[in-house]
Design an enzyme around this catalytic site. Structure first.
Site, PDB file in Angstrom:
ATOM      1  NE  ARG A  15     -45.919  10.353  13.216  1.00  0.00           N
ATOM      2  CZ  ARG A  15     -46.245  10.083  14.455  1.00  0.00           C
ATOM      3  NH1 ARG A  15     -47.436   9.564  14.591  1.00  0.00           N
ATOM      4  NH2 ARG A  15     -45.556  10.517  15.494  1.00  0.00           N
ATOM      5  CG  ASN A 227     -47.808  13.460  15.359  1.00  0.00           C
ATOM      6  OD1 ASN A 227     -46.928  13.745  15.914  1.00  0.00           O
ATOM      7  ND2 ASN A 227     -48.684  12.517  15.880  1.00  0.00           N
TER       8      ASN A 227
END
Ligand code: UD1
Ligand code: CA
Length: 458
Positions: A15, A227
């Protein structure tokens, strides 16, 4: 009780959309992994193991000395699988193992210590660190029954009711070491992501009637798992606030902390004043009673006491006590300004040492030079150090006076107390106590102006 620490850092961090392994992304100048390792250093652990995978070489290279061991997880099959990779190192040991993730840069050593103390006091088989998230999206949810932790359910596996729970798994847990590996061996990847979840160990412990405790972290900030780059920016902002507050409480004045960017490793002495819009990077050290004005950027440099940097850029340089630069000066790598040196506006210095009390007030370039004390550089002096291929060094001895507009064609030596006449092009050494004229003689042609095209005769 023996303590062990496992830090998971094998994931790619899809991500992040980055070629750099996720845990090497920086927060306030240090990689996330370095922050996590630093937080664990307060714990007196027998072994500290990092699980690496993606970008293994770069991650291993970045590990500080306190990490004695790493293992490779060649395929990222989940956090449970990652911890199982340490079995060869830890599996046979008695004690308590703390697992932390490399993407939690904001976790503090105080919290990790408190968790160990809690785990010991509770005499639990496992103790997890949980937190209450305003937006729990992406985190594992803590499922309780009659107040006791029953299991952890990952976002992707959660029912709508479970997703409505705000108590989340921070990712940090302490486990009885032997029981941990026993449970890890029995994990199955029967979940939405087809992974071996470390979090399933909690449900397995409860099912086997092992005591599972949870310590709730008051400050959610610390539990941030990064993330993506939006979360990276959140981590950066929180870390910056922390760094700035600590500095202010230690006696540093920050006029506008919200716009002051100071890396984690930077040290600043008391009574120093930092204006807004200042960036201090890397291993910069600043002494006491300094002033850094708006717009300055200082990287990997050492400033002693009473130094003033006015709207300038300073890189890999040293500024000794009482020296100053700017406005709009550029000290490039290898610059050493000894005590009370003054480098003024539009002056660039590179790979050069300026002795005590030397002054270069305006529009000057000093590159590859050794300059003595109390030397004066007139405006517009240029040290011509580069012929397009090679760099040459010049020396300018104590008390020399380099006249305005002098060009010193390196390598040359200007002797002690010598003077170069303004506008000189100096190609030969100037002996001490001498005056060098390196310029063409002026010739006045009387009346010639009248014949020139520009002449208006008014
Ligand atoms: C994980 C937790 C979740 C928790 C959240 C907190 C699991 C299954 N989920 O989810 O409950 O709320 O962290 O931030 O544990 N890693 C490996 N090898 C792997 C997979 C991951 O080393 O095979 C490492 C990653 O590099 C990362 C850490 O483990 O540092 C966590 O992995 P990540 O994929 O970020 O887990 P989350 O989905 O955030
Ligand atoms: Ca994560």
């Amino acid at each position: 009780m023996d303590k062990y620490i496992v830090i998971l850092a094998a994931g790619k961090g899809t991500r992040m959309k980055s070629d750099l392994p996720k845990v090497l992304h920086k927060v306030a100048g240090k990689s996330m992994l370095e922050h996590v390792v630093a937080a664990t250093e307060a714990i007196d652990a027998q072994r500290r193991v990092v699980v690496v995978g993606h970008g293994r070489e770069a991650v291993v290279d970045s590990l500080p000395d306190s990490v004695s061991m790493w293992v490779e997880q060649t395929e990222q099959k989940g956090t449970g699988h990652a911890v199982l990779e340490t079995q060869g190192i830890l599996g046979a040991l008695n004690g308590a193992t703390m697992v932390t993730y490399g993407d939690m840069p904001l976790i503090t050593s105080e919290t990790l210590e408190a968790l160990f103390a809690y785990h010991a006091a509770e005499n639990a088989a496992a103790t997890i660190l949980t937190s209450i998230a305003a937006d729990p999206f992406g985190y594992g949810r803590i499922i309780r029954e009659n107040g006791a932790v029953k299991k952890i359910v990952e976002e992707k596996d959660a029912t709508a009711d479970e997703r409505a729970i705000h108590e989340v798994n921070t990712g940090i847990g302490i486990f009885d070491n032997k029981l941990l590996f026993e449970a890890l061996e029995n994990l199955t990847p029967s979940n939405a992501q087809g992974e071996y979840y470390l979090t399933d160990v909690i449900g397995a412990f409860v099912a086997a009637d092992r005591k599972v405790s949870a310590m709730i972290l008051e400050n959610f900030d610390e539990s941030l798992g990064v993330n993506d780059r939006v979360q990276l920016a959140t981590a950066e902002k929180t870390m910056r606030q922390r760094i700035n507050e600590k500095l202010m409480l230690s006696g540093v004045t920050l006029l506008d902390p919200a716009t002051t960017y100071i890396d984690a490793a930077v040290k600043i002495g008391a009574e120093t004043v930092i204006e807004g819009g200042v960036t201090l990077r890397g291993r910069t050290e600043i002494g006491k009673n300094c002033l850094i004005t708006q717009g300055s950027r200082i990287e990997n440099s050492r400033l002693e006491n009473r130094v003033i940097v006015s709207n300038s850029t300073v890189e890999n340089s040293v500024m000794e006590s009482g020296s100053n630069c700017g406005p709009y000066a550029h000290l490039r790598p290898g610059t050493i300004l000894h005590e009370k040196v003054h480098v003024g506006n539009f002056v660039e210095v590179k790979n050069a040492t300026l002795g005590d009390g030397t002054k270069a007030g305006h529009l000057t370039y000093i590159g590859d030079a050794t300059v003595g004390k109390k030397v004066n550089f007139g405006a517009g002096t240029v040290i011509v150090n580069y012929d397009g291929k090679n760099k040459y060094r010049s020396e300018i001895d104590d008390f020399a006076f380099v006249g305005s507009g002098t060009r010193l064609i390196s390598p040359v030596t200007i002797g002690k107390n010598a003077l170069t006449a303004a506008g000189s092009v100096i190609t030969e050494d100037v002996p001490e106590d001498s005056v060098a004229f390196g310029r063409a003689r002026q010739a006045n042609k009387l009346g010639l102006a009248k014949k020139m095209p520009y002449y208006k005769g008014e």
